[in-house]
Design an enzyme around this catalytic site. Structure first.
Site, mmCIF file in Angstrom:
data_model
loop_
_atom_site.group_PDB
_atom_site.id
_atom_site.type_symbol
_atom_site.label_atom_id
_atom_site.label_comp_id
_atom_site.label_asym_id
_atom_site.label_seq_id
_atom_site.Cartn_x
_atom_site.Cartn_y
_atom_site.Cartn_z
ATOM 1 N N LYS A 55 -2.551 -8.798 -7.103
ATOM 2 C CA LYS A 55 -3.180 -8.861 -5.784
ATOM 3 C C LYS A 55 -2.647 -7.654 -5.020
ATOM 4 O O LYS A 55 -1.503 -7.643 -4.563
ATOM 5 C CB LYS A 55 -2.827 -10.151 -5.052
ATOM 6 C CG LYS A 55 -3.553 -10.316 -3.708
ATOM 7 C CD LYS A 55 -2.767 -9.674 -2.586
ATOM 8 C CE LYS A 55 -3.487 -9.742 -1.260
ATOM 9 N NZ LYS A 55 -3.987 -8.467 -0.772
ATOM 10 N N HIS A 56 -3.463 -6.620 -4.915
ATOM 11 C CA HIS A 56 -3.028 -5.405 -4.244
ATOM 12 C C HIS A 56 -3.379 -5.478 -2.755
ATOM 13 O O HIS A 56 -4.143 -6.337 -2.318
ATOM 14 C CB HIS A 56 -3.695 -4.183 -4.883
ATOM 15 C CG HIS A 56 -2.808 -2.968 -4.918
ATOM 16 N ND1 HIS A 56 -1.940 -2.659 -3.898
ATOM 17 C CD2 HIS A 56 -2.655 -1.981 -5.856
ATOM 18 C CE1 HIS A 56 -1.293 -1.544 -4.202
ATOM 19 N NE2 HIS A 56 -1.691 -1.117 -5.373
ATOM 20 N N ALA A 57 -2.800 -4.558 -1.980
ATOM 21 C CA ALA A 57 -3.164 -4.434 -0.575
ATOM 22 C C ALA A 57 -4.656 -4.143 -0.469
ATOM 23 O O ALA A 57 -5.230 -3.458 -1.322
ATOM 24 C CB ALA A 57 -2.359 -3.310 0.070
ATOM 25 N N GLU B 107 11.086 -8.071 -3.236
ATOM 26 C CA GLU B 107 11.635 -6.791 -2.774
ATOM 27 C C GLU B 107 11.052 -6.568 -1.393
ATOM 28 O O GLU B 107 9.872 -6.255 -1.243
ATOM 29 C CB GLU B 107 11.259 -5.664 -3.745
ATOM 30 C CG GLU B 107 12.119 -4.412 -3.590
ATOM 31 C CD GLU B 107 11.565 -3.427 -2.585
ATOM 32 O OE1 GLU B 107 12.043 -3.464 -1.414
ATOM 33 O OE2 GLU B 107 10.697 -2.630 -2.923
ATOM 34 N N LEU B 108 11.902 -6.762 -0.366
ATOM 35 C CA LEU B 108 11.401 -6.812 1.004
ATOM 36 C C LEU B 108 11.871 -5.594 1.808
ATOM 37 O O LEU B 108 12.176 -4.556 1.249
ATOM 38 C CB LEU B 108 11.828 -8.136 1.643
ATOM 39 C CG LEU B 108 11.468 -9.376 0.821
ATOM 40 C CD1 LEU B 108 11.947 -10.649 1.500
ATOM 41 C CD2 LEU B 108 9.969 -9.446 0.542
ATOM 42 N N CYS C 122 10.459 1.349 2.154
ATOM 43 C CA CYS C 122 11.491 0.335 2.370
ATOM 44 C C CYS C 122 12.884 0.940 2.353
ATOM 45 O O CYS C 122 13.752 0.556 3.132
ATOM 46 C CB CYS C 122 11.393 -0.752 1.293
ATOM 47 S SG CYS C 122 9.875 -1.726 1.352
ATOM 48 N N GLY D 8 7.021 -6.365 -0.177
ATOM 49 C CA GLY D 8 6.354 -6.384 1.116
ATOM 50 C C GLY D 8 7.299 -6.737 2.234
ATOM 51 O O GLY D 8 8.510 -6.529 2.146
ATOM 52 N N GLU E 196 12.654 -3.543 11.234
ATOM 53 C CA GLU E 196 12.423 -2.400 10.360
ATOM 54 C C GLU E 196 11.411 -1.469 11.014
ATOM 55 O O GLU E 196 10.328 -1.909 11.424
ATOM 56 C CB GLU E 196 11.898 -2.850 8.993
ATOM 57 C CG GLU E 196 11.637 -1.675 8.057
ATOM 58 C CD GLU E 196 11.163 -2.110 6.672
ATOM 59 O OE1 GLU E 196 11.399 -1.357 5.705
ATOM 60 O OE2 GLU E 196 10.563 -3.203 6.558
ATOM 61 N N TRP F 102 0.798 -1.219 0.000
ATOM 62 C CA TRP F 102 0.000 0.000 0.000
ATOM 63 C C TRP F 102 0.834 1.273 0.000
ATOM 64 O O TRP F 102 0.317 2.359 -0.248
ATOM 65 C CB TRP F 102 -0.911 0.016 1.237
ATOM 66 C CG TRP F 102 -0.199 -0.377 2.500
ATOM 67 C CD1 TRP F 102 -0.213 -1.601 3.093
ATOM 68 C CD2 TRP F 102 0.672 0.440 3.301
ATOM 69 N NE1 TRP F 102 0.586 -1.599 4.218
ATOM 70 C CE2 TRP F 102 1.139 -0.351 4.366
ATOM 71 C CE3 TRP F 102 1.099 1.766 3.220
ATOM 72 C CZ2 TRP F 102 2.018 0.124 5.344
ATOM 73 C CZ3 TRP F 102 1.967 2.254 4.192
ATOM 74 C CH2 TRP F 102 2.422 1.435 5.235
ATOM 75 N N ASN F 103 2.139 1.195 0.288
ATOM 76 C CA ASN F 103 2.878 2.443 0.530
ATOM 77 C C ASN F 103 3.148 3.258 -0.736
ATOM 78 O O ASN F 103 3.221 4.485 -0.691
ATOM 79 C CB ASN F 103 4.169 2.182 1.308
ATOM 80 C CG ASN F 103 5.113 1.222 0.605
ATOM 81 O OD1 ASN F 103 4.693 0.399 -0.203
ATOM 82 N ND2 ASN F 103 6.382 1.320 0.927
#
Length: 430
Positions: A133-135, A207-208, A241, A185, A335, A109-110
């Site tokens: 598949k979005h937030a 990509e975390l 991130c 995510g 994080e 969502w960011n």
């Protein structure tokens, strides 16, 4: 699986059978049309972003405009997927790059437009089709993006938004039509999705999270570092991130830099995200604010010192906080996804590098020094996918983006991204 979702997956697979045959240059023309639509309607799409996750409207509009810039980059990119001739003793010796098929994107969502299009654009240009598949709070963004692809003239089924929850991801990923997955995510979500993909022998790109270091040495431009550092931590309310999260300051400039940095930091005050002059909005959801408060308290309980207390002023808004943290504090292994920064003090370059690397993450780091030898020392020594010199981290379509360690694997952006979801086929003949 619901018939609606099943039908969309079959539709994506059917579209792939024709889309993969469309010439690269024709695909690029459609991407350019989509870019024009995003750019021309950036205010409208920006309002969707702000309404969904509280990003200040100026940042939301800038996000959409950056999407258009990125798509135009791919619309003009060199076709590195054309047949590659290899010199050999054979009459036929070639390498073909073949798109995989339907790729699932699991997106956060960011940055509800940027993250989706950063993944989808090169995947689609390579000849794949995409299901998203979005937030759950960003279904409006996902539907808006799908409409743009249709309006731009892409065949139906090339890009589709799936309004599903986390529980349905495994079922979709295991579906026979899905050939790969890209996830942006958390580490936990990435591990779960990668495990499902691995079990089903399907390609994954992750990509975390990150806990990026912002290293300020004694020969840096301290005024510029302070100004950029505050933005690097608090842009998008710190929900990024690649936000600067750990400010590692050389002791020799601690008392010169910190007052400048604190002054810049305090300029970020929560305000109405719908106003163009607002620089700091609220967090995306109240539960995320709860999580940040718990992490703040955990840091304090383990010896951190509050330089600027983290002050919650509504269910999802904070006056940003800044804490001084010593090595060994367990908060350094997590994080911080919100408006809370950490200050650490290093005696010298070696200690600064050790501090920067002593975390499980390896996404991106920023180093502030004007000495070429010191720059090279950090360029070679930092364990991250990106190293920035005298600038904050920001992704650029021209350059590869990805992480190391638990920050993930695989490449987004640049020409390299075009080869993430293709099979390499070798052709040899006499």
């Amino acid at each position: 699986m619901e018939n609606l979702i099943e039908n969309k997956l079959l539709k994506a697979d059917k579209a792939f059978q024709e889309w993969k045959k469309v010439p690269f240059e024709e695909k690029q023309k459609l991407i350019a049309k989509a870019a024009d639509i995003f750019k021309s309607n950036s205010e409208t799409f920006g309002e969707i972003i702000t309404s969904e996750m509280n990003k200040p409207i100026s940042q939301s509009v800038a996000e959409v405009e950056k999407c258009a810039l990125m798509m135009n980059y791919y619309a003009e990119a060199e076709n590195i997927l054309s047949t590659e001739k290899i010199e050999s003793e054979y009459s036929i010796s070639e390498i073909h790059y073949v798109p995989k098929g339907v790729i699932l994107g699991v997106m956060p969502w960011n940055f509800p437009f940027w993250q989706v299009l950063r993944f989808a654009t090169p995947a689609i240009l390579a000849g794949n089709t995409v299901v998203l598949k979005h937030a759950s709070i960003c279904f409006g963004s996902g539907n808006a993006i799908e409409k743009v692809f249709v309006e731009a003239g892409f065949p139906e089924g090339v890009f589709q938004n799936l309004e599903i929850g986390h529980k349905e991801v495994e079922e979709v990923l295991e579906h026979k039509t899905i050939q790969g997955v890209s996830l942006t995510g958390s580490e936990k979500a990435g591990a779960e999705v990668a495990a499902i993909a691995g079990k089903n022998i399907k390609k994954s790109l992750l990509e975390l999270g990150g806990s990026d270091a912002f290293i300020v040495l004694d020969d840096a431009d301290l005024d510029e570092a302070a100004k950029v550092g505050a933005l690097a931590r608090l842009q998008n309310c710190g929900q990024t991130c690649v936000a600067a999260k750990r400010f590692i300051i050389q002791r020799a400039v601690e008392f010169d830099f910190l007052p400048k940095f604190i002054e810049e930091y305090k300029k970020y005050v929560p305000a109405d995200p719908k106003l163009k002059e607002t620089k700091l909005g609220g967090m995306a959801r109240p539960d995320l604010a709860d999580d940040l408060e718990k992490q703040y308290q955990k840091a304090l309980d383990n010896g951190a010192e509050a330089i600027i207390p983290l002050e919650r002023i509504s269910e999802n808004e904070f006056n940003p906080g800044l804490i001084r943290v010593e090595e060994g504090n367990p908060i350094l292994q997590e994080e911080l996804f919100g408006p809370l920064g950490m200050i650490m003090i290093a005696e010298n370059d070696d200690e600064a590098l050790e501090m920067a690397n002593n975390i499980p993450f390896g996404l991106s780091n920023s180093v502030w020094t004007n000495d070429k030898k010191r720059q090279q020392f950090f360029i070679e020594g930092l364990e991250s996918g990106t190293v920035n010199i005298n600038r904050m981290t920001s992704s650029d379509p021209r350059f590869p983006f990805g992480g190391t360690k638990t920050s993930g694997y695989g490449t987004e952006l640049s020409l390299h991204a075009l080869k993430e979801f293709v099979n390499i086929k070798t052709i040899i003949g006499k």
